[in-house]
Design a protein around this motif. Sequence first.
Motif, PDB file in Angstrom:
ATOM      1  N   TYR A  16       0.745  -1.238   0.048  1.00 52.70           N
ATOM      2  CA  TYR A  16      -0.172   0.055   0.008  1.00 52.70           C
ATOM      3  C   TYR A  16       0.977   1.257  -0.086  1.00 52.70           C
ATOM      4  CZ  TYR A  16      -4.149  -2.764   1.542  1.00 52.70           C
ATOM      5  OH  TYR A  16      -5.095  -3.684   1.491  1.00 52.70           O
ATOM      6  N   GLU A  65       4.095   1.528  -0.597  1.00 54.96           N
ATOM      7  CA  GLU A  65       5.000   1.720  -1.821  1.00 54.96           C
ATOM      8  C   GLU A  65       4.272   1.904  -2.829  1.00 54.96           C
ATOM      9  OE1 GLU A  65       6.360  -2.388  -1.948  1.00 54.96           O
ATOM     10  OE2 GLU A  65       8.060  -2.139  -0.555  1.00 54.96           O
ATOM     11  N   SER A  66       3.112   1.606  -3.149  1.00 55.87           N
ATOM     12  CA  SER A  66       2.099   2.045  -4.245  1.00 55.87           C
ATOM     13  C   SER A  66       1.869   3.725  -4.191  1.00 55.87           C
ATOM     14  CB  SER A  66       0.851   1.346  -4.082  1.00 55.87           C
ATOM     15  OG  SER A  66      -0.040   1.881  -4.893  1.00 55.87           O
ATOM     16  N   ALA A  67       1.674   4.105  -2.948  1.00 55.53           N
ATOM     17  CA  ALA A  67       1.435   5.514  -2.832  1.00 55.53           C
ATOM     18  C   ALA A  67       2.779   6.320  -3.020  1.00 55.53           C
ATOM     19  CB  ALA A  67       1.088   5.843  -1.237  1.00 55.53           C
ATOM     20  N   ARG A  68       4.045   5.540  -2.661  1.00 55.19           N
ATOM     21  CA  ARG A  68       5.251   6.321  -2.709  1.00 55.19           C
ATOM     22  C   ARG A  68       5.628   6.457  -4.191  1.00 55.19           C
ATOM     23  NH1 ARG A  68       9.776   3.243   0.044  1.00 55.19           N
ATOM     24  NH2 ARG A  68      11.192   4.382  -1.198  1.00 55.19           N
ATOM     25  N   VAL A  69       5.251   5.653  -4.999  1.00 54.85           N
ATOM     26  CA  VAL A  69       5.600   5.539  -6.321  1.00 54.85           C
ATOM     27  C   VAL A  69       4.758   6.465  -7.038  1.00 54.85           C
ATOM     28  CG1 VAL A  69       5.517   4.203  -8.585  1.00 54.85           C
ATOM     29  CG2 VAL A  69       6.181   2.924  -6.557  1.00 54.85           C
ATOM     30  N   PHE A  70       3.673   7.049  -6.594  1.00 53.80           N
ATOM     31  CA  PHE A  70       2.781   7.860  -6.905  1.00 53.80           C
ATOM     32  C   PHE A  70       3.268   9.390  -6.637  1.00 53.80           C
ATOM     33  CE2 PHE A  70      -0.661   4.660  -7.186  1.00 53.80           C
ATOM     34  CZ  PHE A  70      -0.592   4.576  -8.490  1.00 53.80           C
ATOM     35  N   GLY A  71       4.242   9.243  -5.571  1.00 52.12           N
ATOM     36  CA  GLY A  71       4.858  10.450  -5.408  1.00 52.12           C
ATOM     37  C   GLY A  71       4.646  10.990  -3.886  1.00 52.12           C
ATOM     38  N   ALA A  72       3.818  10.208  -3.267  1.00 48.62           N
ATOM     39  CA  ALA A  72       3.489  10.846  -1.833  1.00 48.62           C
ATOM     40  C   ALA A  72       4.568  10.716  -0.846  1.00 48.62           C
ATOM     41  CB  ALA A  72       2.284   9.682  -1.360  1.00 48.62           C
ATOM     42  N   ARG A 128       2.461  12.223   4.126  1.00 45.89           N
ATOM     43  CA  ARG A 128       1.361  11.959   3.356  1.00 45.89           C
ATOM     44  C   ARG A 128       1.007  10.496   3.191  1.00 45.89           C
ATOM     45  NH1 ARG A 128      -1.144  15.536  -1.049  1.00 45.89           N
ATOM     46  NH2 ARG A 128      -2.986  14.465  -0.908  1.00 45.89           N
ATOM     47  N   ASP A 181      -2.826   9.510   4.545  1.00 41.91           N
ATOM     48  CA  ASP A 181      -3.643   9.078   3.540  1.00 41.91           C
ATOM     49  C   ASP A 181      -3.739   7.475   3.625  1.00 41.91           C
ATOM     50  OD1 ASP A 181      -3.708  11.543   2.703  1.00 41.91           O
ATOM     51  OD2 ASP A 181      -2.826  11.171   0.761  1.00 41.91           O
ATOM     52  N   VAL A 182      -2.871   6.797   3.858  1.00 44.67           N
ATOM     53  CA  VAL A 182      -3.127   5.486   3.878  1.00 44.67           C
ATOM     54  C   VAL A 182      -3.039   4.718   5.173  1.00 44.67           C
ATOM     55  CG1 VAL A 182      -2.162   3.167   2.835  1.00 44.67           C
ATOM     56  CG2 VAL A 182      -1.949   5.581   1.526  1.00 44.67           C
ATOM     57  N   PRO A 233      -5.883   5.630   8.064  1.00 40.74           N
ATOM     58  CA  PRO A 233      -7.146   5.279   7.826  1.00 40.74           C
ATOM     59  C   PRO A 233      -7.203   3.842   8.034  1.00 40.74           C
ATOM     60  CG  PRO A 233      -6.507   6.788   6.221  1.00 40.74           C
ATOM     61  CD  PRO A 233      -5.340   6.509   6.943  1.00 40.74           C
ATOM     62  N   LEU A 263      12.186   1.868  -5.571  1.00 38.01           N
ATOM     63  CA  LEU A 263      11.714   1.229  -4.097  1.00 38.01           C
ATOM     64  C   LEU A 263      12.829   0.559  -3.545  1.00 38.01           C
ATOM     65  CD1 LEU A 263       7.967   0.052  -4.773  1.00 38.01           C
ATOM     66  CD2 LEU A 263       8.682   1.790  -3.710  1.00 38.01           C
ATOM     67  N   PRO A 322      11.175   7.774  -5.852  1.00 40.21           N
ATOM     68  CA  PRO A 322      10.264   7.003  -6.724  1.00 40.21           C
ATOM     69  C   PRO A 322       9.133   7.850  -7.330  1.00 40.21           C
ATOM     70  CG  PRO A 322      10.376   5.968  -4.630  1.00 40.21           C
ATOM     71  CD  PRO A 322      11.398   6.860  -4.467  1.00 40.21           C
ATOM     72  N   GLY A 323       8.852   8.824  -6.594  1.00 41.12           N
ATOM     73  CA  GLY A 323       7.692   9.626  -6.836  1.00 41.12           C
ATOM     74  C   GLY A 323       8.092  10.499  -7.965  1.00 41.12           C
ATOM     75  N   PHE A 331       1.149  -3.610  -8.472  1.00 43.27           N
ATOM     76  CA  PHE A 331       1.590  -4.478  -7.511  1.00 43.27           C
ATOM     77  C   PHE A 331       1.117  -5.792  -7.800  1.00 43.27           C
ATOM     78  CE2 PHE A 331       3.239  -0.664  -5.996  1.00 43.27           C
ATOM     79  CZ  PHE A 331       4.343  -0.810  -5.400  1.00 43.27           C
ATOM     80  N   ALA A 374      -2.394  -3.580  -4.270  1.00 38.92           N
ATOM     81  CA  ALA A 374      -2.552  -2.597  -3.367  1.00 38.92           C
ATOM     82  C   ALA A 374      -3.502  -1.348  -3.652  1.00 38.92           C
ATOM     83  CB  ALA A 374      -0.956  -1.985  -3.395  1.00 38.92           C
ATOM     84  N   HIS A 407      -9.691   1.576   2.075  1.00 45.89           N
ATOM     85  CA  HIS A 407     -10.579   2.607   2.515  1.00 45.89           C
ATOM     86  C   HIS A 407     -11.133   3.563   1.443  1.00 45.89           C
ATOM     87  CE1 HIS A 407      -6.579   4.141   2.886  1.00 45.89           C
ATOM     88  NE2 HIS A 407      -7.254   5.385   2.900  1.00 45.89           N
ATOM     89  N   VAL A 464      -2.103  13.336  -5.287  1.00 46.86           N
ATOM     90  CA  VAL A 464      -0.913  13.559  -4.690  1.00 46.86           C
ATOM     91  C   VAL A 464      -0.131  14.396  -5.406  1.00 46.86           C
ATOM     92  CG1 VAL A 464       1.466  12.459  -4.395  1.00 46.86           C
ATOM     93  CG2 VAL A 464      -0.648  11.129  -3.754  1.00 46.86           C
TER      94      VAL A 464
END
Lengths: 298, 363
Positions: free
Chosen positions: A190, A192-199, A203, A207-208, A211, B53, B73-74, B82, B86, B90, B103
């Motif tokens: 979860y 890592e996915s957000a990190r790749v999108f730049g979070a 953040r 966000d992840v 929650p 990563l 990465p971003g 993935f 992933a 929520h 983002v």
Amino acid sequence: MSPKRSTAAADIGEAAARKTAVALARRVGFYAVTCLISVFFALPLLWLVTAPFDASPAYAIEFPEPTLRNFETILSNPYALPSLLNSLILAVGTALFVVTGAALAAYALSRVRIPGRDALLYVLLLLSSVVTGTAAMVPLFLMVSEVGGAIHPVLGVDSHFSVTLVMTGGLLPAAIFMLKDFVDSIPPSYEESARVFGASPFRVLKDVVVPLITPGLATIAVWSIVNVWGNFLVPFILLRDADKQPAAVLIRTLYTEAGQPNLALLATFSLLYSLPVVAMYLFVSKKYGFRFHGGIKS
Amino acid sequence: MTRIRLTGLTKVFDGGVTALDRLDLTVEPGEFFALLGPSGCGKTTLLRTMAGLEQATSGTIRFAERDVTRVAPGDRDVAMVFQDYALFPHMTVVDNISYPLKVKGRAKPERTARAEEVGRQLGLEALTARRPSALSGGQQQRVALARAVACRPALFLFDEPLSNLDARLRLEARGFLKRLQRELGVTTVFVTHDQAEALALADRIAVMESGRVRQLGTPREVFARPADTFVANFIGSTPMNLVPAEVEGDRLRVAGGVFAAPQGVVAGSAKVTAGIRPEYLRLHDAEPTDAPDAPTGTVSILENLGATTLVTVDCGGESLSAVVPEDAEPAPGSRVWLTPQPGRLLVYDNDSGELLPRRDPAG
């Protein structure tokens, strides 16, 4: 059907009947014991609910002479209601510190590999029982009054803030320990996915992670509030001003002129004192549907 | 469209495990590129290193000539799907798809509009208000793809994109994925351990083992001419026949019989391994006139593969298998002769396991 066969059938029928009887007896026994145990625990609660409405309560459960006088008396006590407010300030303040601190620490401890991480957690857990334990009260008092007071009155004796900090210190390690289990159960993909999108890491946490561990945060918040609400020793030692004392400390003063516990007032105030906790439990349970996880992953 | 250029890429984990070993690789713009290998070969590490990563121990990664080796990465302009998708549990489907845009600080109307457009493109319009837990595996996979598509990256990275789907759905998703990549034309690297998936989807395949690329080529090249015995074993749904052989002049002594040796294989390398795919081996029920001394043996096992049958023949102490059409199925226990289809017989060096003759000594 041969006679022999029918006897065999009768035997089987008899055996089945015996089995049913035994099962029934077992059930009756089980419920009888359960009832006894629940009565044992229910009686004090029953007393708590009936005594405040009784004109002359005693150490017994009886049908009350209905009256609301006790409430009138307790509400006329100038410290009663403010003490509940003080309890609320201390409990909510501590819960905020504990939840924020534990969320940050548990996330870091769960995701960053540092040598000796588990040992660190266990040592913290062990020491935390010392921080708010009875044995530490004298050094704690000295520390708050001499060191804290010297820096700023807010950190000294007679300050809600310093009580909050001390309580936070006692609760935080166990809270981190519980919360780390929640964070551990979130798959890293979860984040890592957000990190790749730049979070950014913060953040990702906001966000992840938060929650997803809301039930854990709710558990810890409730647990902190309940702990502070019921704690007598720390506020008793660190708060001298009667205006600042929480309900747990105030109860101690509800005596008659003769030095006997004033049962009517004690029971009435106890009822008022316990209602917010019950209400909070019902609210949180409804909102987050949490179960008390403890430190065990469900 | 982005070209990926990896030079001397090495990744050594803290425990001392070398996952990538001086890897050089170029992925052409718009290419659908597969990293294929058994578990532990470093393919996922390579993908994660491209995504940022994992940090490369040494070497460089360039996307369109821009060095991104140390870039977060971003900031690499990649989207990754993935293995477990992933999807944030929520958030609703539309929130999941638009999260990358959130983002990046885009306004809410723009985000929602783009998410709905991409959702429509991928056939998700009826599901936008649902949570991931209320979706089937195939739908979840499409939401994960939509999320990647919505941020319009320069590069897609897919980690085992089909492995969590059941067999029938996987075929369907395979076609969907290939069409999507063709339409978008975005350079795509995907990791898989399933050779059939790699053959079906990829423009080119890198077969990896122990952190190195064993063979790089189109699916046809990799299938027809595996560069070494490892690749030969790994590629193909029915394993390649690999049997000890001896070179005698222009002939190859195999399993008690003789095949014509492929051109360029010299007698210098006397002891070799002969390799032939079951699909390229012909069965004869009488000794073929044009190939005297062909290996012969008795049929021991028949395995039904649907329209074809896999026949195992015991000959000269070896087991050779051949795939025959369903109407040419021999009877069990009958005697058969085997000949390779022209140009399909491969010879591997016994010591290095490499294909002979070596075509490119430098490679």
